[in-house]
Write a protein that holds these residues in place. Structure first.
Motif, PDB file in Angstrom:
ATOM      1  N   THR A  67      97.651 -41.309   5.911  1.00 58.06           N
ATOM      2  CA  THR A  67      96.030 -40.654   5.917  1.00 58.06           C
ATOM      3  C   THR A  67      95.798 -40.278   4.457  1.00 58.06           C
ATOM      4  O   THR A  67      94.951 -40.160   3.806  1.00 58.06           O
ATOM      5  CB  THR A  67      95.520 -40.088   6.735  1.00 58.06           C
ATOM      6  N   SER A 102      90.712 -41.135   8.564  1.00 55.16           N
ATOM      7  CA  SER A 102      91.579 -40.432   7.906  1.00 55.16           C
ATOM      8  C   SER A 102      91.590 -39.055   7.719  1.00 55.16           C
ATOM      9  O   SER A 102      92.473 -38.141   8.055  1.00 55.16           O
ATOM     10  CB  SER A 102      91.782 -41.070   6.450  1.00 55.16           C
ATOM     11  N   VAL A 112     101.785 -39.930   9.892  1.00 53.83           N
ATOM     12  CA  VAL A 112     100.227 -39.918   9.970  1.00 53.83           C
ATOM     13  C   VAL A 112      99.589 -39.330   8.885  1.00 53.83           C
ATOM     14  O   VAL A 112      98.797 -39.559   8.016  1.00 53.83           O
ATOM     15  CB  VAL A 112      99.588 -39.412  11.503  1.00 53.83           C
ATOM     16  N   HIS A 149      94.293 -36.732   9.535  1.00 47.58           N
ATOM     17  CA  HIS A 149      94.973 -35.825   8.605  1.00 47.58           C
ATOM     18  C   HIS A 149      94.896 -34.397   9.037  1.00 47.58           C
ATOM     19  O   HIS A 149      95.714 -33.509   9.261  1.00 47.58           O
ATOM     20  CB  HIS A 149      94.573 -35.897   7.237  1.00 47.58           C
TER      21      HIS A 149
END
Length: 234
Positions: free
Chosen positions: A31, A87, A27, A91
């Motif tokens: 991102t 995002s 992830v 993040h």
């Protein structure tokens, strides 16, 4: 007779991925790639200021009309902002949770500190905090105009000049852009390792690429305030 227990609901694939360490790292990598793409496009768009107010303001207006008439005025821009915000949040949360998980896995510190790795980790952590705070400032400055005393609605070129006409606007922006460069430098290599794109042979090439991209982005972003300060853009 004991009552039959209900069948436990199985977690979704997304939940399973998110809970795993590998999933969180993936992830962060994905991102991070989204934010990096945004930075490249944003930096190139900023350079339009060197072509004068008509072109810069025209580009800003075009962004707000993308998708018309299917989308209404500014809808595309707000969709893009929402995606970017998602995002940033994913993040940051993944980075925070991975840090806590890493510390819990080794409560006793290493006898020999890994100076280079620790430096990169600290740079990523504090760089992320600086950038998160800068995003808030940037929105209040050039989107809403709340902290830009000389800003004028609908005149982005003039608002940029007004921002960099103040010492604090220059300091905040320059510090943030240096943080961007360091974050990209360490983050791109880390993302490549997470996604399995960096091996023994490609490590040097990815490192050189990350350093070059970080340098180009930093120089491109800093060129705007420097141009305003030196009178090249006014």
């Amino acid at each position: 007779m004991a009552l039959a227990t209900k069948t436990e609901r199985r977690p979704s694939i997304a939940a399973v991925v998110w809970r795993s360490t590998v999933g969180k790292k993936a992830v962060m990598a994905v991102t991070g790639a989204v934010m990096l793409l945004y930075l490249v496009v944003h930096m190139l768009a900023n350079l339009k200021i060197f072509f004068g107010p008509e072109e810069f303001n025209g580009y800003a207006h075009w962004l707000r009309t993308i998708g018309e008439p299917f989308l209404r005025y500014e809808w595309f821009l707000w969709f893009a902002r929402a995606g970017l915000l998602a995002s940033v949040v994913l993040h940051g949360v993944a980075a925070y949770q991975l840090t806590r998980r890493d510390r819990a896995a080794r409560p006793v510190a290493y006898t020999h500190r890994r100076a280079r790795t620790d430096y990169a980790t600290r740079t990523m952590r504090w760089g992320g905090v600086i950038l998160a705070l800068f995003v808030v400032w940037h929105v209040l400055d050039l989107t809403t105009g709340t902290v830009n005393p000389n800003g004028e609605p609908g005149r982005p070129y003039e608002n940029v000049v007004a921002t960099f006409g103040t010492w604090y606007g220059n300091v905040i922006y320059c510090v943030a852009m240096l943080a961007v460069g360091l974050h990209v430098r360490h983050g791109l290599l880390s993302a490549g390792r997470t996604l399995g794109a960096v091996g023994a042979r490609s490590a040097r090439a990815v490192r050189v690429t990350s350093e070059a991209l970080a340098l180009v982005l930093t120089a491109g972003f800093l060129s705007v305030p420097l141009a305003v300060m030196t009178g090249v853009v006014n």
